[in-house]
Design a protein around this motif. Sequence first.
Motif, short mmCIF file in Angstrom:
data_model
loop_
_atom_site.label_atom_id
_atom_site.label_comp_id
_atom_site.label_asym_id
_atom_site.label_seq_id
_atom_site.Cartn_x
_atom_site.Cartn_y
_atom_site.Cartn_z
N ASN A 1 5.05 -9.51 2.66
CA ASN A 1 5.49 -9.84 4.01
C ASN A 1 4.50 -10.75 4.74
OD1 ASN A 1 3.39 -8.12 4.56
ND2 ASN A 1 4.63 -6.54 5.56
N GLY A 2 3.42 -11.20 4.02
CA GLY A 2 2.49 -12.18 4.57
C GLY A 2 1.24 -11.62 5.17
N THR A 3 0.92 -10.35 4.97
CA THR A 3 -0.28 -9.74 5.54
C THR A 3 -1.31 -9.45 4.46
OG1 THR A 3 0.65 -7.51 5.32
CG2 THR A 3 1.11 -8.70 7.37
N LYS A 4 -2.51 -9.05 4.92
CA LYS A 4 -3.60 -8.60 4.04
C LYS A 4 -3.98 -9.65 3.01
CE LYS A 4 -2.36 -3.73 4.61
NZ LYS A 4 -2.03 -2.46 3.94
N LEU A 5 -4.32 -10.84 3.47
CA LEU A 5 -4.74 -11.92 2.58
C LEU A 5 -6.10 -11.62 1.97
CD1 LEU A 5 -4.41 -14.80 1.45
CD2 LEU A 5 -5.47 -15.64 3.57
N THR A 6 -6.22 -11.79 0.67
CA THR A 6 -7.47 -11.57 -0.05
C THR A 6 -7.68 -12.70 -1.04
OG1 THR A 6 -7.22 -9.17 0.10
CG2 THR A 6 -8.78 -10.00 -1.54
N GLN A 7 -8.90 -13.30 -1.05
CA GLN A 7 -9.23 -14.29 -2.08
C GLN A 7 -9.91 -13.56 -3.22
OE1 GLN A 7 -10.69 -18.32 -1.16
NE2 GLN A 7 -12.50 -17.82 -2.38
N LYS B 1 8.40 0.16 2.96
CA LYS B 1 9.50 -0.63 3.52
C LYS B 1 9.18 -1.09 4.94
CE LYS B 1 13.06 0.32 5.85
NZ LYS B 1 14.28 0.91 6.45
N THR B 2 9.37 -2.41 5.15
CA THR B 2 9.22 -2.99 6.48
C THR B 2 10.36 -3.96 6.71
OG1 THR B 2 7.79 -4.75 5.61
CG2 THR B 2 6.71 -2.78 6.51
N CYS B 3 10.70 -4.16 7.96
CA CYS B 3 11.76 -5.09 8.34
C CYS B 3 11.16 -6.26 9.12
CB CYS B 3 12.82 -4.41 9.21
SG CYS B 3 13.75 -3.10 8.38
N ASP B 4 11.90 -7.34 9.11
CA ASP B 4 11.48 -8.51 9.90
C ASP B 4 12.71 -9.10 10.59
OD1 ASP B 4 9.22 -10.74 10.27
OD2 ASP B 4 11.15 -11.72 9.90
#
Length: 712
Positions: A567-573, A709-712
């Motif tokens: 969903n586009g969160t918690k970016l990690t390199q 589960k998440t909604c957008d």
Amino acid sequence: MDTDERWDNVNVLTNSDGDLEINNSIHDTDGSKAFGIKSYIPKRSSQKYLRPIYIASGIAAFIIIVIIIITVSVTGSNRGKGTDSSGLLPHGLILHNNDSFWSYDIKNDKAAFLFNVASINYFDVFSRKMIILSATDASKIISLSHKNSNPIQKNTSFIFEERRIKPQGIAIDFITGNIYVVDEISELVVVINPQSKNYNILLSDLKKPREIVLDPVQGLMFICQVSDSILKGNMDGTSLKKIVQNSEISAITLDRKTRRVYWVQDFISIESSDYEGNDRKLFFADSVVIVSLAILDNQFFWLWPNYGHINATLWSCQLHNDTCEEHVMHKLDSFHNAKHIKPSMYQNEDSPNLCKVNNGGCEHLCLTTRDGGRSCACKLGWQLNPDRKTCRLVTDFIIYVVDDLIRGRIVDNTKTALIDVFWPTLYSVESVKTKGTIDFDYDLTNDNFYFSDDVQICQIKLRSQSNQTVLMQNELFYTIEDLAYDWLTGNMYYSLRSKLHSRRHYLMMFNVDRGSEHKKVIANFLYDSVFGLQACPYALALYPTKGFLFYTAGEDTQRSIQRMTMNGTKLTQIFQIPYVHEHRLITLDYEKDKVYWIYSTEDSFTKVKYADFDGNNEKIIVIDSMRMARTISVHHQWLYVSNDSSIWRVHKETGLGLVRIIPTYEDDRGKIVGARIISSSVQATGLENNPCAINNGGCERFCFAAPKKTCD
């Protein structure tokens, strides 16, 4: 006269929908027009002839006359026709041109008309019972025989239809009745059971196959690869090998009695060898192009084609110790533009047929094999169970794109035959200028193949026939770099690279069921004025059941592998990798929770690295003799790596055991521009407890199934 009694012509045409139509025409044998008979009765005598006795006598006389006319007409209609009273095809040669079949009586040296069939491509004769043919303008196999054993009437039936191939050569196994078909365009051989309609691709990766001939008693087949070679193999597709190699080979036939194969060499001479390609001899040298060969009753026949106003010519000679004695010319005055010749004769039908009873114990296909044996096979898209008789649906396979065709193979390097999963499927793209590969993914449950070029995302089905459709057209100043499909939610992820430094790069998504009108930006990235790829998402990989999205991001001369939730969160390199500008740079091992990537690729070897999802426990594999890798996939204990010409398999942890699995036979089968493994063990995971499965999880727009589960 009743139509069914005078069915002389059978015209096979193609209508606007691509279906074949049968047109029946009735005509007098001599081509003359019908005429009527007028009876004149004087008016003054009319009452006399209305008496009951005269009426009854007149009716009886009329019936007798009609019977006589019909008898004479039917007898006359058989004159000059290549039929006999048994309803079987005549013993002799069967010839065809573009639109008709004729029989050739060897003893009387005369050609006789059989029937018309429009757009004939190739044919074979099944023991005088029927003709099996392919039409030039249709992807269908058709059978023609005498209706109810009546030599006047013809019975036409459709055996097979698949618009994704164009049948050329045809051969019939006279023991089992199976039909073998060559498709020169897709370069494969198909085997069909005409009763059950089951079929499969027997062989693929061939090189311009043109003709196929069989020796069912020996269980052998021979394939003419035009301008290249002759292949010999068992009729179940096993033990295929080249027995003759030459650059100018065309027509082919067999002498089953002496077990020799004959072929046209350099277009104007005939050569022969034994079944192993040994004892090679020049049989006959001609001065005109030869287009077709046949052997019948110890006589050898060859055909000259039309030359301008000069009609096609049939030649023959007696076979004696593999030599041609006293060759004779046969003029085909009444038959023009002959294309092919085939013998019409009783075959050795007393040979043991292990497939006759209960289909040989085989669930789908029973095939003749070496020395009178039988082998079970499955229909296309299915594979044998361990009992070697019953079949199961193929659920683990490799999809690869070669030139303009999508192909699928069973993941089993021990097999060389019956390994295709679906028909080679044609696709089209508008532009792939910015990348050398085709980005694609596959929905195993719904049989949807998704792919992108620079400007659009398209969909097409592989196991069934469908037209290519466009799902999404991108914006003017962006190119699509890659796509990945979430099989749990039906969400499609794709990356957009900006052409203008004033704009950002984007990682986008939409739901394929709800349409691309509603899109979501997952992440956006800065544009680098020097490289144009600063943090631009390039290669994508999804782990739907864990909710992970992996991608490579360009930064200066390096790429980093980054991970975020879907969903586009918690970016990690995770880590930095060298800049390698190729397509499937990364892939996931769903069994061991590892990420694999191509570290470097050289002229003589390729280096692949893998690590945990958090970047720990990094290791390297060196694949010797594997150069210029382009794509990478993992399945069970194996790593699959492709370059322009081949797909290879090695052990995923050691890099040992390098085996080429595609192509199977011939090299130079086109440029491979994409490859990946499809597995039910991966895509079935999480489907039962998918929170987004029913009513989109209660979400108005987008539902994300994991990590929760998440909604957008």
